[in-house]
Design a protein around this motif. Structure first.
Motif, PDB file in Angstrom:
ATOM      1  N   ASP A 313       0.848  -1.192   0.000  1.00 45.32           N
ATOM      2  CA  ASP A 313       0.000   0.000   0.000  1.00 45.32           C
ATOM      3  C   ASP A 313       0.885   1.243   0.000  1.00 45.32           C
ATOM      4  O   ASP A 313       1.438   1.632   1.032  1.00 45.32           O
ATOM      5  CB  ASP A 313      -0.897  -0.024   1.247  1.00 45.32           C
ATOM      6  CG  ASP A 313      -1.846   1.166   1.277  1.00 45.32           C
ATOM      7  OD1 ASP A 313      -1.789   1.999   0.345  1.00 45.32           O
ATOM      8  OD2 ASP A 313      -2.643   1.252   2.230  1.00 45.32           O
ATOM      9  N   ALA A 314       0.985   1.873  -1.164  1.00 51.10           N
ATOM     10  CA  ALA A 314       1.862   3.042  -1.289  1.00 51.10           C
ATOM     11  C   ALA A 314       1.456   4.158  -0.334  1.00 51.10           C
ATOM     12  O   ALA A 314       2.294   4.973   0.072  1.00 51.10           O
ATOM     13  CB  ALA A 314       1.838   3.553  -2.733  1.00 51.10           C
ATOM     14  N   ALA A 315       0.189   4.180   0.063  1.00 52.95           N
ATOM     15  CA  ALA A 315      -0.277   5.253   0.946  1.00 52.95           C
ATOM     16  C   ALA A 315       0.266   5.108   2.364  1.00 52.95           C
ATOM     17  O   ALA A 315       0.182   6.031   3.167  1.00 52.95           O
ATOM     18  CB  ALA A 315      -1.803   5.291   0.964  1.00 52.95           C
ATOM     19  N   ILE A 317       3.421   4.512   2.935  1.00 51.62           N
ATOM     20  CA  ILE A 317       4.829   4.909   2.921  1.00 51.62           C
ATOM     21  C   ILE A 317       4.930   6.422   3.110  1.00 51.62           C
ATOM     22  O   ILE A 317       4.320   7.189   2.376  1.00 51.62           O
ATOM     23  CB  ILE A 317       5.510   4.443   1.618  1.00 51.62           C
ATOM     24  CG1 ILE A 317       5.417   2.906   1.543  1.00 51.62           C
ATOM     25  CG2 ILE A 317       6.947   4.916   1.557  1.00 51.62           C
ATOM     26  CD1 ILE A 317       5.960   2.288   0.289  1.00 51.62           C
ATOM     27  N   GLY A 318       5.662   6.808   4.129  1.00 55.35           N
ATOM     28  CA  GLY A 318       5.796   8.228   4.424  1.00 55.35           C
ATOM     29  C   GLY A 318       4.626   8.791   5.217  1.00 55.35           C
ATOM     30  O   GLY A 318       4.583   9.978   5.503  1.00 55.35           O
ATOM     31  N   LYS A 319       3.653   7.958   5.608  1.00 53.63           N
ATOM     32  CA  LYS A 319       2.487   8.475   6.348  1.00 53.63           C
ATOM     33  C   LYS A 319       2.913   8.989   7.716  1.00 53.63           C
ATOM     34  O   LYS A 319       2.518  10.081   8.130  1.00 53.63           O
ATOM     35  CB  LYS A 319       1.432   7.371   6.503  1.00 53.63           C
ATOM     36  CG  LYS A 319       0.159   7.823   7.211  1.00 53.63           C
ATOM     37  CD  LYS A 319      -0.857   6.703   7.345  1.00 53.63           C
ATOM     38  CE  LYS A 319      -0.538   5.797   8.518  1.00 53.63           C
ATOM     39  NZ  LYS A 319      -1.548   4.755   8.743  1.00 53.63           N
ATOM     40  N   ASP A 322       9.153   9.230   7.360  1.00 51.72           N
ATOM     41  CA  ASP A 322       9.679   9.300   6.002  1.00 51.72           C
ATOM     42  C   ASP A 322      10.519   8.076   5.701  1.00 51.72           C
ATOM     43  O   ASP A 322      11.259   7.588   6.563  1.00 51.72           O
ATOM     44  CB  ASP A 322      10.538  10.552   5.821  1.00 51.72           C
ATOM     45  CG  ASP A 322       9.680  11.779   5.582  1.00 51.72           C
ATOM     46  OD1 ASP A 322       8.502  11.599   5.210  1.00 51.72           O
ATOM     47  OD2 ASP A 322      10.184  12.899   5.778  1.00 51.72           O
ATOM     48  N   ALA A 323      10.409   7.613   4.473  1.00 45.72           N
ATOM     49  CA  ALA A 323      11.237   6.489   4.036  1.00 45.72           C
ATOM     50  C   ALA A 323      12.366   7.039   3.176  1.00 45.72           C
ATOM     51  O   ALA A 323      12.131   7.868   2.303  1.00 45.72           O
ATOM     52  CB  ALA A 323      10.398   5.511   3.234  1.00 45.72           C
ATOM     53  N   ALA A 326      11.729   3.869  -0.725  1.00 46.48           N
ATOM     54  CA  ALA A 326      10.335   3.442  -0.697  1.00 46.48           C
ATOM     55  C   ALA A 326      10.109   2.400  -1.774  1.00 46.48           C
ATOM     56  O   ALA A 326      10.398   2.639  -2.942  1.00 46.48           O
ATOM     57  CB  ALA A 326       9.426   4.647  -0.930  1.00 46.48           C
TER      58      ALA A 326
ATOM     59  N   ASP B  58       1.160  14.951  -0.143  1.00 47.47           N
ATOM     60  CA  ASP B  58       1.484  13.824  -1.042  1.00 47.47           C
ATOM     61  C   ASP B  58       0.999  12.503  -0.452  1.00 47.47           C
ATOM     62  O   ASP B  58       0.606  11.593  -1.176  1.00 47.47           O
ATOM     63  CB  ASP B  58       2.983  13.784  -1.385  1.00 47.47           C
ATOM     64  CG  ASP B  58       3.840  13.452  -0.180  1.00 47.47           C
ATOM     65  OD1 ASP B  58       3.603  14.042   0.882  1.00 47.47           O
ATOM     66  OD2 ASP B  58       4.745  12.604  -0.312  1.00 47.47           O
ATOM     67  N   VAL B  59       0.982  12.390   0.887  1.00 49.97           N
ATOM     68  CA  VAL B  59       0.421  11.190   1.514  1.00 49.97           C
ATOM     69  C   VAL B  59      -1.090  11.171   1.269  1.00 49.97           C
ATOM     70  O   VAL B  59      -1.670  10.139   0.900  1.00 49.97           O
ATOM     71  CB  VAL B  59       0.737  11.140   3.019  1.00 49.97           C
ATOM     72  CG1 VAL B  59       0.014   9.975   3.686  1.00 49.97           C
ATOM     73  CG2 VAL B  59       2.235  11.029   3.241  1.00 49.97           C
ATOM     74  N   ARG B  62      -1.893   9.943  -2.129  1.00 51.71           N
ATOM     75  CA  ARG B  62      -1.819   8.486  -2.297  1.00 51.71           C
ATOM     76  C   ARG B  62      -2.999   7.794  -1.631  1.00 51.71           C
ATOM     77  O   ARG B  62      -3.463   6.748  -2.076  1.00 51.71           O
ATOM     78  CB  ARG B  62      -0.480   7.963  -1.766  1.00 51.71           C
ATOM     79  CG  ARG B  62       0.612   8.064  -2.831  1.00 51.71           C
ATOM     80  CD  ARG B  62       1.945   7.589  -2.349  1.00 51.71           C
ATOM     81  NE  ARG B  62       2.671   8.681  -1.719  1.00 51.71           N
ATOM     82  CZ  ARG B  62       3.255   8.610  -0.533  1.00 51.71           C
ATOM     83  NH1 ARG B  62       3.188   7.500   0.164  1.00 51.71           N
ATOM     84  NH2 ARG B  62       3.900   9.642  -0.058  1.00 51.71           N
ATOM     85  N   GLN B  63      -3.499   8.396  -0.546  1.00 54.15           N
ATOM     86  CA  GLN B  63      -4.693   7.819   0.090  1.00 54.15           C
ATOM     87  C   GLN B  63      -5.908   7.978  -0.825  1.00 54.15           C
ATOM     88  O   GLN B  63      -6.747   7.078  -0.929  1.00 54.15           O
ATOM     89  CB  GLN B  63      -4.930   8.474   1.450  1.00 54.15           C
ATOM     90  CG  GLN B  63      -3.888   8.015   2.478  1.00 54.15           C
ATOM     91  CD  GLN B  63      -3.826   8.871   3.722  1.00 54.15           C
ATOM     92  OE1 GLN B  63      -4.237  10.038   3.717  1.00 54.15           O
ATOM     93  NE2 GLN B  63      -3.295   8.313   4.799  1.00 54.15           N
ATOM     94  N   ARG B  66      -5.828   5.456  -3.746  1.00 55.74           N
ATOM     95  CA  ARG B  66      -6.197   4.052  -3.527  1.00 55.74           C
ATOM     96  C   ARG B  66      -7.707   3.866  -3.377  1.00 55.74           C
ATOM     97  O   ARG B  66      -8.175   2.740  -3.270  1.00 55.74           O
ATOM     98  CB  ARG B  66      -5.422   3.464  -2.346  1.00 55.74           C
ATOM     99  CG  ARG B  66      -5.918   3.870  -1.011  1.00 55.74           C
ATOM    100  CD  ARG B  66      -5.146   3.225   0.125  1.00 55.74           C
ATOM    101  NE  ARG B  66      -5.626   3.823   1.359  1.00 55.74           N
ATOM    102  CZ  ARG B  66      -5.169   3.568   2.567  1.00 55.74           C
ATOM    103  NH1 ARG B  66      -4.172   2.730   2.719  1.00 55.74           N
ATOM    104  NH2 ARG B  66      -5.672   4.141   3.623  1.00 55.74           N
ATOM    105  N   PRO B  87       5.561   5.987  -5.193  1.00 53.93           N
ATOM    106  CA  PRO B  87       5.348   6.754  -3.972  1.00 53.93           C
ATOM    107  C   PRO B  87       6.534   7.650  -3.654  1.00 53.93           C
ATOM    108  O   PRO B  87       7.540   7.625  -4.352  1.00 53.93           O
ATOM    109  CB  PRO B  87       5.196   5.674  -2.929  1.00 53.93           C
ATOM    110  CG  PRO B  87       6.010   4.555  -3.451  1.00 53.93           C
ATOM    111  CD  PRO B  87       5.926   4.610  -4.935  1.00 53.93           C
ATOM    112  N   CYS B  88       6.382   8.369  -2.574  1.00 54.45           N
ATOM    113  CA  CYS B  88       7.398   9.342  -2.218  1.00 54.45           C
ATOM    114  C   CYS B  88       8.753   8.685  -1.993  1.00 54.45           C
ATOM    115  O   CYS B  88       8.853   7.553  -1.572  1.00 54.45           O
ATOM    116  CB  CYS B  88       6.995  10.056  -0.934  1.00 54.45           C
ATOM    117  SG  CYS B  88       7.272   9.055   0.505  1.00 54.45           S
ATOM    118  N   THR B  89       9.776   9.380  -2.290  1.00 55.74           N
ATOM    119  CA  THR B  89      11.114   8.957  -1.884  1.00 55.74           C
ATOM    120  C   THR B  89      11.757  10.180  -1.267  1.00 55.74           C
ATOM    121  O   THR B  89      11.506  11.294  -1.706  1.00 55.74           O
ATOM    122  CB  THR B  89      11.962   8.495  -3.078  1.00 55.74           C
ATOM    123  OG1 THR B  89      11.847   9.481  -4.092  1.00 55.74           O
ATOM    124  CG2 THR B  89      11.507   7.166  -3.612  1.00 55.74           C
ATOM    125  N   ALA B  90      12.509   9.973  -0.230  1.00 57.19           N
ATOM    126  CA  ALA B  90      13.101  11.132   0.427  1.00 57.19           C
ATOM    127  C   ALA B  90      14.597  11.140   0.189  1.00 57.19           C
ATOM    128  O   ALA B  90      15.167  10.133  -0.142  1.00 57.19           O
ATOM    129  CB  ALA B  90      12.815  11.093   1.899  1.00 57.19           C
TER     130      ALA B  90
END
Ligand SMILES: Cc1ncc(C[n+]2csc(CCOP(=O)(O)OP(=O)(O)O)c2C)c(N)n1
Lengths: 566, 90
Positions: A313-315, A317-319, A322-323, A326, B58-59, B62-63, B66, B87-90
């Motif tokens: 679930d991509a949502a 990740i970072g919720k 922070d990753a 990812a 951005d979160v 993504r929510q 989905r 998805p995000c990458t930091a």
């Protein structure tokens, strides 16, 4: 040649069917084994049709029990669980179970009747906008407006419930739709394959980060069970030697005796697990979501770690955290595709193993009263690899998580995200139906058990050989513990010393039951329980003052663990 | 700061409720909103503002992505497609 044999062959038209009949056929088409439900006015046409179903309907005694039983069936089998209720109160009684499935990502199809379409929106008898009520706690939902859509909607519902990150879906069936006769139902169109492709650059970055780490740690969540990735995780852990911590839902993913398995992290986690998280320099998160019960104070969680987050679930990740890297994908396919260079982390592995054995739990509590952690440990070990625990919520739940041996994450059913008291008995019932060969044991507390005690009648009716360990501390123990520690011992509304005689209650339902009051009775009690051919309840009296240790106080960092007397 | 999102969503029953409910539940207020028909779908342009500093748009995106029935979501200017979104990458 006769005139009739020369006529062109025309396929016979399908016989017209009612919407209710189509519901039953749709469930049979999905290979459903059990539907857990309870009838009522607005779902009566479906109940009329299920007498001809191939699946078996289990009549529970409260709709919450239906949702929890279906949830546990789904957790142990990996299939979709199905529950059904009438409109209004029947539908609202499902709500806690639906929320539970949403929080723990359990695939459920929940079917509700509703008043006839022309009455919807008129405050009709037993009308509730259950689609509206459940919007925040379902993955998706439908009101069926046209009976012809039933096959397609049901096929879609099962697909959505089970795919990606699983979850509950709801299908609301107005009564007129159930009765309507359909000549040509619309069949489902096969869904597109929407599998994500892994991003090779993130995979290479992950391998590089693992290769560079001096203190890497696996953080295993419930996603590992859901992805059926136990073998892949074990292989990865074995190949790399990287130690691991588990969330409540990840327990059992690694063998209990593997020295790198540091146990559960978080509020009631092991000291070895929490210390490893605080010390690690790389956290590899596998199907976990940084729940606050696992992380403690988030800003102080794993303060030195870079994070690789792998989740379908991509949502997620970072919720919350922070990753650095990812990877939105299925743990089962991601892990085998990661091949980091050989690691040189021997000092870290040794340090973790040393801490694990240094903080091993002790079972030599003083006195001759029953020590619940020791009982649970012995029970799980004696039941062996087919042990499945269906837990309720409270101290007993945490003791089970800390002290039971689970052969896999499918062996531990617990209401993790929602923490819903009342889960244990119906969950045990659903799990035992799914796994008749297994030693399924409900582990409950005296508060939780009464919340769905009516399901003893379901056990009796279907002869479901569920075993129950009821740990009775004459109080709402976990709340009492918090009042003792964080509210200056101001005990408020936690006393249950006027509990009924639970063994007598069970017998009144026709269930074999006995009491355990002293430590010396434990072994024989476990023998009796495990050998019982039918359902059996052990009512175990324990010390009301016993607490769960260790404990991270709410809102504090996992570095600030409290240790009690045990 | 109000951030604009452009969302293409199925017309199915409850889809707007689902979208609006999700945004508010996840800690954002809806500052403005417009709705247009776009073939088989609806196009929703929505301005959201985080209630506190812990909420990242951005979160949220993504929510939203989905949600079943969301076809496309474009945070700010560049469009991110629903399927296969990274998805995000930091
Ligand atoms: C449905 C529900 N209501 C209230 C709570 C809050 N709560 C959490 S643990 C607990 C006490 C549980 O008591 P019991 O089942 O006897 O277990 P024990 O802690 O004594 O082992 C309560 C009231 C909850 N989790 N679920």
């Amino acid at each position: 040649m006769t005139a009739s044999s020369a006529a062109p062959k025309i396929a016979p038209l399908p016989a017209p069917k009612t919407g209710a009949r189509l519901v039953v056929e749709a469930l049979d088409a999905q290979g459903v084994e059990f539907v857990f439900g309870y009838p009522g006015g607005a779902i009566m046409p479906v109940y009329d049709a299920i007498t001809e179903a191939s699946f078996k309907h289990i009549l529970v005694r409260h709709e919450q029990g239906a949702a929890f039983a279906a949830d546990a069936y789904a957790r142990v089998t990996g299939k979709v669980g199905v529950c059904m209720a009438t409109s209004g109160p029947g539908a609202t009684n499902l709500v806690t179970g639906i929320a539970n499935a949403m929080m723990d990502s359990v695939p459920l199809v929940c079917i509700t009747g509703n008043v006839a379409s022309p009455l919807m929106g008129t405050d009709a008898f037993q009308e509730v906008d259950i689609l509206g009520v459940t919007l925040p706690i379902v993955k998706h939902s439908w009101i069926v407006r046209d009976a012809a859509d039933i096959p397609a909607i049901f096929a879609e519902a099962f697909r959505i419930a089970a795919s990606g990150r699983p979850g509950p879906v709801l299908i609301d069936l107005p009564k007129d739709v159930q009765i309507r006769v359909v000549a040509a139902p619309i069949q489902a169109t096969p869904a597109k394959d929407t599998a994500r492709r892994l991003d090779p650059s993130q995979m290479r970055r992950a391998e590089a980060a693992i290769g560079l780490a001096e203190r890497p740690l696996l953080y295993i969540g419930g996603g590992v069970r859901i992805a059926n990735a136990v073998a892949e995780v074990r292989q990865f852990a074995r190949n790399t030697g990287i130690p691991a911590v588990s969330t409540l839902q990840g327990l059992g993913a690694l063998a209990a005796d593997w020295p790198g398995n540091l146990g559960m992290l978080g509020m009631h986690g092991t000291r070895a697990a929490n210390e490893a998280v605080q010390a690690c320099d790389l956290l590899i998160v596998l199907g976990a979501r940084f729940d606050d019960r696992a992380t403690g104070k988030l800003s102080e969680f794993a303060p030195h770690a870079r994070v690789i987050h792998i989740d379908i679930d991509a949502a997620e990740i970072g919720k919350l955290r922070d990753a650095h890297i990812a990877i939105a994908g299925d743990v089962k396919t991601v892990l085998p595709a990661l091949s980091p260079r050989p690691l040189s982390i021997a000092p870290w592995i040794e340090r973790c193993a040393r801490e694990r054995s240094r903080h091993e739990a002790r079972y030599d509590a003083p006195g001759d009263g029953v020590y619940a952690p020791a009982l649970l440990k012995e029970l799980s070990e004696r039941a062996g690899d087919t042990f499945v625990a269906a837990c309720d919520v409270g101290q007993h739940q945490m003791w089970a998580a800390q002290h039971c041996r689970f052969a896999s994450p499918f062996a531990h059913l617990t209401s993790g995200g929602l923490g819903a008291m009342g889960y244990g008995l119906p969950a045990g019932l659903g799990a035992k139906l799914a796994r008749p060969d297994a030693h399924v044991v409900t582990i409950s507390g005296d508060g939780s058990f009464i919340m769905n005690i009516q399901e003893l009648a379901t056990l009796k009716r279907y002869g479901i050989a569920l075993k129950i360990v009821l740990l009775d501390n004459a109080s709402l123990g976990l709340v009492r513990q918090w009042q003792e520690l964080f509210f200056d011992g101001n005990f408020s509304e936690i006393d249950l010393s006027d509990n009924p005689d639970f063994a007598a209650v069970a017998r009144a339902f026709g269930i074999d039951a006995f009491r355990i009051t002293k430590r010396e009775e434990v072994s024989a009690g476990i023998d009796r329980l495990l050998a019982a051919p039918g359902p059996c309840l052990a009512h175990v009296l324990i010390d009301p003052k016993e607490n769960v240790w260790p404990l991270v106080p709410p809102g504090k960092s996992n570095a600030e663990m409290m240790h009690g007397e045990a | 700061m109000t951030e604009m999102l452009l969302i293409q969503i199925d017309r199915s029953e409850g889809s707007l409720q689902r979208l609006i409910g999700l945004i508010e539940r996840r800690g954002f207020t809806i500052e403005r909103m417009s709705l247009a028909e776009a073939g088989l779908h609806r196009e929703v342009r929505i301005g959201v503002r985080a209630r506190d500093a812990g909420r990242a748009v951005d979160v949220l995106a993504r929510q939203i992505d989905r949600l079943i029935g969301v076809r496309r979501i474009a945070p700010s200017a560049d469009t991110v497609h629903s399927e296969g979104a990274v998805p995000c990458t930091a």
